[in-house]
Design a protein around this motif. Structure first.
Motif, PDB file in Angstrom:
ATOM      1  N   VAL A  70       1.067  -1.011   0.080  1.00  0.00           N
ATOM      2  CA  VAL A  70       0.236  -0.018  -0.099  1.00  0.00           C
ATOM      3  C   VAL A  70       0.789   1.140  -0.017  1.00  0.00           C
ATOM      4  CG1 VAL A  70      -1.717   1.250   1.290  1.00  0.00           C
ATOM      5  CG2 VAL A  70      -1.719  -1.249   1.303  1.00  0.00           C
ATOM      6  N   PHE A  71       0.656   2.112  -0.940  1.00  0.00           N
ATOM      7  CA  PHE A  71       1.215   3.392  -0.977  1.00  0.00           C
ATOM      8  C   PHE A  71       0.518   4.560  -0.720  1.00  0.00           C
ATOM      9  CE2 PHE A  71       0.877   2.898  -5.483  1.00  0.00           C
ATOM     10  CZ  PHE A  71       0.600   4.283  -5.873  1.00  0.00           C
ATOM     11  N   GLN A  72      -0.770   4.525  -0.591  1.00  0.00           N
ATOM     12  CA  GLN A  72      -1.521   5.528  -0.301  1.00  0.00           C
ATOM     13  C   GLN A  72      -2.835   5.291   0.240  1.00  0.00           C
ATOM     14  OE1 GLN A  72      -4.832   6.698  -1.524  1.00  0.00           O
ATOM     15  NE2 GLN A  72      -5.012   8.885  -1.810  1.00  0.00           N
ATOM     16  N   MET A  73      -3.109   5.699   1.391  1.00  0.00           N
ATOM     17  CA  MET A  73      -4.566   5.423   2.239  1.00  0.00           C
ATOM     18  C   MET A  73      -5.254   6.518   2.654  1.00  0.00           C
ATOM     19  SD  MET A  73      -6.446   2.876   2.757  1.00  0.00           S
ATOM     20  CE  MET A  73      -7.918   2.333   3.606  1.00  0.00           C
ATOM     21  N   ARG A  74      -6.457   6.749   2.358  1.00  0.00           N
ATOM     22  CA  ARG A  74      -7.431   8.012   2.714  1.00  0.00           C
ATOM     23  C   ARG A  74      -8.656   7.353   3.438  1.00  0.00           C
ATOM     24  NH1 ARG A  74      -6.333  12.900   0.371  1.00  0.00           N
ATOM     25  NH2 ARG A  74      -7.152  13.622   1.971  1.00  0.00           N
ATOM     26  N   THR A  75      -8.946   7.744   4.571  1.00  0.00           N
ATOM     27  CA  THR A  75     -10.217   7.194   5.200  1.00  0.00           C
ATOM     28  C   THR A  75     -10.693   8.476   6.064  1.00  0.00           C
ATOM     29  OG1 THR A  75      -9.067   6.797   7.205  1.00  0.00           O
ATOM     30  CG2 THR A  75      -9.447   4.798   5.501  1.00  0.00           C
TER      31      THR A  75
END
Length: 271
Positions: free
Chosen positions: A83-88
């Motif tokens: 994973v290189f990007q996570m937005r929540t």
């Protein structure tokens, strides 16, 4: 209390303080010297070597990289994904500088950006291997979608980590190549508010002239003429997620009015 007793008391206090400081310095030195135990070249290899491996933080060292680093691995039935990007949510602001986007920021187990230099190291190829990128999207109505690209890689730092993607598949639409002609982001360098590599000089949208997409779209991205994919803008909560120029946009999935997704995830797998 006599002067002699006072002197003894202060000597004890100073001695105890010195001992505490020495213990702290010793602990810090030992912590700094503790090496990271490398578990694989990437999440794909870790999953291959340990099929029962679960999702979580691992230490990897891609080929040609001198220092190992930590990543979050999403262990799925079709392999291990880095994973290189996570937005929540809005806890981590993505309106960062070039230096931050290059090195990475956030919490690996939560919202984060891994870092352009690390993604480059993971995708520069060699020995006949390439990378697949998958974008996962979640809306505010309970829906999900994905876009997957073969032959994903980034250019060098000197090339501003330009985006390269191959064939698309999925149900979110190919927003990187664009909702309409002329906004293909493939082949463009990464842009931030302090380093502009987009294709606008300026771009004209109706009666609005845009010189830097990073200012209008928000965050850093591989902008062309701004484009229809941009997942690093401001996060907007339910009820306030429609109509913003900045947001988590994947325009081939939601529209025609600009729709900011509830969550996004970008990850890569070596093949």
């Amino acid at each position: 209390m006599g002067q002699e007793n006072c002197d003894k008391m202060w000597n004890r206090i100073l001695f105890c303080g010195l001992v505490v400081c020495l213990i702290c310095l010793t602990d810090q030195t030992q912590e700094q010297k503790t090496p990271l135990v490398v578990q694989g070249t990437d999440c794909t290899q870790i999953k291959t070597l340990s099929p029962r491996a679960t999702s979580g933080v691992y230490v990897i060292q891609p080929a040609g990289v001198t220092s190992p680093f930590m990543v979050y691995c999403e262990m799925l039935a079709d392999g291990g994904w880095t994973v290189f990007q996570m937005r929540t949510g809005a806890e981590v602001l993505f309106n960062e500088t070039w230096a931050e986007y290059e090195q990475g920021f956030g919490d690996l187990q939560k919202d984060h950006w891994l870092g352009l230099s690390k993604v480059f190291a993971l995708t520069k190829g060699g020995r006949g291997r390439s990378s697949t990128m998958r974008v996962n999207l979640w809306d505010f109505e309970g829906g999900t979608a994905f876009a997957e690209y073969s032959d994903f890689r980034l250019g060098t730092e000197e090339e501003s980590y330009k985006l390269n993607v191959g064939a698309y598949k999925g149900n979110a639409g190919d927003a990187i190549r664009g909702k309409y002609a002329g906004i293909d982001q493939n082949g463009f360098g990464f842009s931030t508010t302090d380093k502009d590599n987009d294709g606008c000089s300026p771009c004209i949208f109706g009666d609005i002239a845009v010189d830097k997409c990073s200012f209008s779209e928000g965050g850093g991205w591989w902008y062309s003429r701004c484009g229809s994919a941009s997942l690093n803008g401001d996060w907007h909560p339910a009820g306030e997620h429609i109509g913003w120029a900045s947001g988590l946009h994947w325009a081939t999935w939601k529209g025609p009015v600009q729709y900011s997704a509830q969550a996004s995830r970008m990850m890569i797998k070596s093949v």
